[in-house]
Design a protein around this motif. Structure first.
Motif, PDB file in Angstrom:
ATOM      1  N   THR A  30      32.386  45.729  34.010  1.00 50.09           N
ATOM      2  CA  THR A  30      32.427  44.276  34.172  1.00 50.09           C
ATOM      3  C   THR A  30      33.537  43.864  35.130  1.00 50.09           C
ATOM      4  N   ARG A  31      34.707  44.483  34.985  1.00 53.78           N
ATOM      5  CA  ARG A  31      35.821  44.147  35.864  1.00 53.78           C
ATOM      6  C   ARG A  31      35.565  44.600  37.305  1.00 53.78           C
ATOM      7  N   VAL A  32      34.991  45.801  37.467  1.00 52.74           N
ATOM      8  CA  VAL A  32      34.717  46.307  38.817  1.00 52.74           C
ATOM      9  C   VAL A  32      33.675  45.447  39.511  1.00 52.74           C
ATOM     10  N   SER A  33      32.638  45.040  38.797  1.00 52.73           N
ATOM     11  CA  SER A  33      31.552  44.267  39.406  1.00 52.73           C
ATOM     12  C   SER A  33      32.016  42.914  39.920  1.00 52.73           C
ATOM     13  N   ALA A  34      33.123  42.406  39.364  1.00 57.56           N
ATOM     14  CA  ALA A  34      33.635  41.103  39.780  1.00 57.56           C
ATOM     15  C   ALA A  34      34.903  41.223  40.625  1.00 57.56           C
ATOM     16  N   ALA A  35      35.316  42.431  40.943  1.00 59.18           N
ATOM     17  CA  ALA A  35      36.592  42.653  41.625  1.00 59.18           C
ATOM     18  C   ALA A  35      36.542  42.242  43.088  1.00 59.18           C
ATOM     19  N   GLY A  36      37.698  41.809  43.598  1.00 61.13           N
ATOM     20  CA  GLY A  36      37.798  41.533  45.024  1.00 61.13           C
ATOM     21  C   GLY A  36      37.802  42.828  45.818  1.00 61.13           C
ATOM     22  N   ARG A  37      38.534  43.827  45.320  1.00 57.14           N
ATOM     23  CA  ARG A  37      38.537  45.152  45.918  1.00 57.14           C
ATOM     24  C   ARG A  37      38.882  46.170  44.847  1.00 57.14           C
ATOM     25  N   VAL A  38      38.493  47.410  45.097  1.00 52.10           N
ATOM     26  CA  VAL A  38      38.698  48.481  44.117  1.00 52.10           C
ATOM     27  C   VAL A  38      39.342  49.663  44.819  1.00 52.10           C
ATOM     28  N   ASP A  39      40.427  50.171  44.251  1.00 59.56           N
ATOM     29  CA  ASP A  39      41.053  51.411  44.707  1.00 59.56           C
ATOM     30  C   ASP A  39      40.715  52.516  43.724  1.00 59.56           C
ATOM     31  N   VAL A  40      40.409  53.707  44.254  1.00 57.47           N
ATOM     32  CA  VAL A  40      40.169  54.883  43.413  1.00 57.47           C
ATOM     33  C   VAL A  40      41.133  55.974  43.867  1.00 57.47           C
ATOM     34  N   TYR A  41      41.926  56.504  42.938  1.00 58.69           N
ATOM     35  CA  TYR A  41      42.949  57.490  43.259  1.00 58.69           C
ATOM     36  C   TYR A  41      42.617  58.849  42.642  1.00 58.69           C
TER      37      TYR A  41
END
Length: 310
Positions: A145-156
Motif C-alpha cells: 500500500t505504501r509503495v503503490s502511493a509512494a513518490g519514489r522508492v529506493d531499494v538497497y
C-alpha cells in the motif's frame, strides 16, 4: 539485541581456542557468555553450525557471534569454526577445513551431479516452504500500500542481496513505480538523503547485519521515508531500524547452498511485494506494461515461419 562494546580483539595465540574461551569467560558480555557456553557445551556441534545456527542455539544474534569471534581474535565465524573443528579432531580429514566449512557436509566432492541436484532442490524447497509459513502477509499488504502511493522508492542491497534488490526495483519499474536500486553505499546514501515522508525505502540483507545496508536504511528513515527490511533474521539490527520487517526463511544447514536458497526465498518475498503493488495500481500498472511492450516491439525478432509454411 546485545550491543555491548568489547575491548579490541587480541590475536589468536597458541593456546587452544576452547581453553581460551573457558579462561576468558568472565570478561565477556552477557550475550557473548551465552555463545561461549554453547560452544563449550558442544564444540563439535558448534564446528558444524552456521552462524545463524549458533545464534539460535545460544539465544543471541549473528551480530553477537561476530563480536564473539573478533573478541577471540578471528576475522569471522568461518575462521572460528575451523579452529574449533581442528581442536576437536573433525579436521583430521584433509578436506574438513576447506570443503566442509565452505561447501558443506551434505554434499561430498565426489558425489554425482544427480545427487547434488536433488540436495539443492531439497534445501531450496524447504526454505521456500518455511517462507510461506512464516511470512507476515498483513505486513506485506502494508508495504504494498505504501509503495503503490509512494513518490519514489529506493531499494538497497549489497553483495548477493544486490541481485534481489535489482529484481525488486525492476518489478516496481515495470508497473510504473518510480524506483531505483542502489548497491553501493555512497550512491545509496546520497539518494536516501533526498527521500521524504511520501517515499519508501526497502533494504535487503539475508543476515540483517550488513553495515552498509543498515546505514542506507537508517539514513532513509531519518529523512522521514517509510522503511522496510527484508531479512532472514528479524532480530538483527536491520530489522530494528525499519518500520516493517518482512522475514524470509533461513533454513540453517551446514551447506553453502543454503545461501543460494535464501536468495530464492528473498526473491519470493520480492515477487510477492511486486505483484501486490501491481494489484493496487491496476489499471495504471497494466497501462505501464503495455506501454513498455509497445516501446520495444521493434527490437523483437520476427518469428520464423514453420517448416512447410510459405
Amino acid at each position: 539485541m546485545d550491543r555491548t562494546r568489547t575491548d579490541a580483539p587480541t590475536a589468536p595465540v597458541e593456546t587452544g581456542v576452547l581453553e581460551r574461551i573457558r579462561t576468558g569467560a568472565s570478561d565477556l558480555s552477557e550475550a557473548m557468555s551465552k555463545v561461549a557456553g554453547q560452544v563449550l557445551a558442544d564444540p563439535e556441534a558448534a564446528a558444524r553450525a552456521t552462524i545463524m545456527d549458533l545464534a539460535e542455539l545460544s539465544g543471541t544474534s549473528p551480530g553477537t557471534i561476530t563480536r564473539f569471534c573478533r573478541h577471540l581474535g578471528y576475522d569471522g565465524y568461518a575462521a572460528l569454526r575451523v579452529a574449533i573443528a581442528t581442536e576437536t579432531g573433525r579436521a583430521s580429514a584433509r578436506h574438513e577445513t576447506g570443503w566442509d566449512v565452505n561447501i558443506g557436509r551434505e554434499i561430498g566432492p565426489d558425489d554425482p551431479l544427480d545427487r547434488v541436484l536433488k540436495q539443492l532442490i531439497t534445501i531450496d524447497a524447504a526454505m521456500l516452504r518455511d517462507t510461506i509459513d512464516t511470512l507476515d502477509l498483513a505486513a506485506v499488504e502494508r508495504v504494498a500500500t505504501r509503495v503503490s502511493a509512494a513518490g519514489r522508492v529506493d531499494v538497497y542491497g549489497v553483495g548477493s542481496s544486490a541481485t534481489v534488490a535489482r529484481e525488486l526495483q525492476m518489478g516496481f519499474y515495470r508497473t510504473g513505480v518510480a524506483a531505483w536500486a542502489w548497491t553501493e553505499v555512497h550512491d545509496a546514501l546520497a539518494s536516501a538523503a533526498l527521500l521524504g515522508e511520501r517515499d519508501v525505502a526497502l533494504a535487503i540483507s539475508h543476515s540483517g547485519t550488513t553495515a552498509e545496508t543498515i546505514e542506507m536504511l537508517s539514513e532513509a528513515g531519518t529523512r522521514g521515508a517509510f522503511t522496510v527490511a527484508v531479512t532472514a533474521c528479524p532480530e538483527a539490527e536491520l530489522a530494528e531500524v525499519a518500520d516493517v520487517c518482512l522475514a524470509s526463511a533461513a533454513r540453517r544447514t551446514s551447506h553453502r547452498a543454503d545461501l543460494l536458497a535464501s536468495r530464492h526465498s528473498a526473491l519470493l518475498v520480492a515477487d510477492l511485494i511486486h505483484i501486490a503493488v501491481a494489484q493496487r495500481r491496476f489499471p495504471a500498472a497494466s497501462e505501464a506494461l503495455e506501454s513498455r511492450a509497445r516501446a520495444v516491439v521493434g527490437h523483437r525478432p520476427t518469428p520464423r515461419p514453420r517448416n512447410g509454411a510459405g
